[in-house]
Scaffold this active site. Structure first.
Site, short mmCIF file in Angstrom:
data_model
loop_
_atom_site.label_atom_id
_atom_site.label_comp_id
_atom_site.label_asym_id
_atom_site.label_seq_id
_atom_site.Cartn_x
_atom_site.Cartn_y
_atom_site.Cartn_z
N HIS A 45 1.05 -1.33 0.20
CA HIS A 45 0.57 -0.16 0.29
C HIS A 45 0.95 1.09 0.00
CE1 HIS A 45 -3.04 2.40 1.16
NE2 HIS A 45 -1.98 3.26 2.04
N GLU A 46 1.77 1.00 0.77
CA GLU A 46 2.70 2.35 0.97
C GLU A 46 3.01 3.13 -0.16
OE1 GLU A 46 2.18 4.75 3.41
OE2 GLU A 46 1.09 3.20 4.57
N GLU A 49 -5.94 7.17 -0.82
CA GLU A 49 -5.67 5.79 0.09
C GLU A 49 -6.90 4.71 -0.63
OE1 GLU A 49 -4.34 5.50 2.79
OE2 GLU A 49 -3.37 7.61 3.53
N HIS A 78 1.31 4.49 -2.93
CA HIS A 78 1.27 5.92 -2.75
C HIS A 78 2.73 6.44 -3.89
CE1 HIS A 78 -2.03 7.03 -0.22
NE2 HIS A 78 -1.17 6.12 0.16
#
Length: 293
Positions: A130-131, A201, A134
């Site tokens: 997930h990071e 997100e 980003h």
């Protein structure tokens, strides 16, 4: 969120900044506000990652000092064809993580000690994916710039209360306009910032799930992190609330409603989307094994 839409939102925030500057000092104030906005964004572009990591007392780790975490991120970046970011650990029992950096070549990802202890290897891989999502979409730069502008707008709006609305600053709205701007400008800036953060997100959830190949790893991790974040305080986050939007789950207490005034979508909504994605990929809820299993 498309690049064009983000650019328009950033332009709108810059316009608000200029409007507040105009109320403080007329056309001269507007020019000064533009110079300030440009300077703050240049500074944020080059230094925001270092500032955020320092705020949370993050320490850099490598394959020797944190072999499991570092190895997971290395496998994910190799799979994604991305540069290896710097890896940091934050000593706090609250489970959480964030990414920062102006681009994929100058990125950093950070995980708390609470996150590493609480999650399984698979779930940790989902969070780190997930990071990296980003980082891939350059959300860290966009969210840093919006946070910088939002904070500056609020500061200038309060400043306008004391120095705006005078007869000699070419302000056509007068003192009433200053009062309205003092209330409405920070609110509008906050709405833009929250819209960008919340959309980022959802997109990072999907990208991370696709990157690790198992949406349910991330879904299970989000459920655990949400419970942990509600039960365990993060002192550095409480002292630096402007960085809350960077974390995978809001590290602050008392902000759980899924509305325009929160930095994060409701966790249950994110989990539902990940479960739907898992169903699309033909994965059953019990799916757990993979390259990190």
């Amino acid at each position: 969120m498309s690049f064009t839409r983000v650019a328009l939102m950033l332009a709108a925030m810059t316009g608000l900044f200029l409007a507040v500057g105009y109320l403080i000092g007329g056309q001269g104030g507007m020019v000064i506000a533009l110079l300030i906005a440009g300077g703050m964004n240049v500074f944020a572009y080059w230094n925001s990652d270092k500032m955020v990591l320092r705020m949370h007392n993050a320490r850099e780790v490598d394959a020797r000092t944190a072999p499991d975490l570092y190895g997971i991120i290395r496998q994910l970046t190799q799979r994604a064809g991305m540069p290896m970011p710097k890896v940091y650990v934050i000593d706090t029992p609250q489970p959480n993580a964030f990414a920062t950096g102006r681009n994929p070549e100058n990125a950093a990802v950070a995980a708390t000690t609470g996150l590493i202890r609480m999650l399984s290897t698979e779930e940790l891989a989902g969070v780190m994916a997930h990071e990296l999502g980003h980082v891939r979409h350059r959300d860290t730069l966009t969210m840093t710039l919006t946070a910088t502008l939002a904070g500056a707008i609020s500061m200038l709006a309060n400043f306008a209360f004391f120095f705006g609305g005078s007869r000699n600053n070419n302000n056509p709205l007068g003192f009433v306009g200053v009062i309205l701007m003092m209330v409405l400008a920070p609110m509008a800036a906050m709405l833009v910032q929250m819209a960008i953060s919340r959309t980022a997100e959802y997109r990072a959830d999907r990208t991370g799930a696709e990157l690790c190949g198992h949406p349910l790893w991330l879904a299970n991790a989000l459920a655990k992190i949400d419970r942990g974040a509600r039960a365990i305080e993060n002192p550095s986050a409480e002292h630096n609330p402007a960085t809350a939007h960077l974390f995978i789950i809001n590290p602050l207490h008392g902000k759980k409603m899924d509305n325009l005034f929160t930095t994060h979508p409701a966790t249950e909504n994110r989990i539902a989307k990940l479960r739907a994605l898992a169903a699309e990929m033909g994965q059953a809820p019990a799916t757990r094994r993979g390259p990190w299993g």
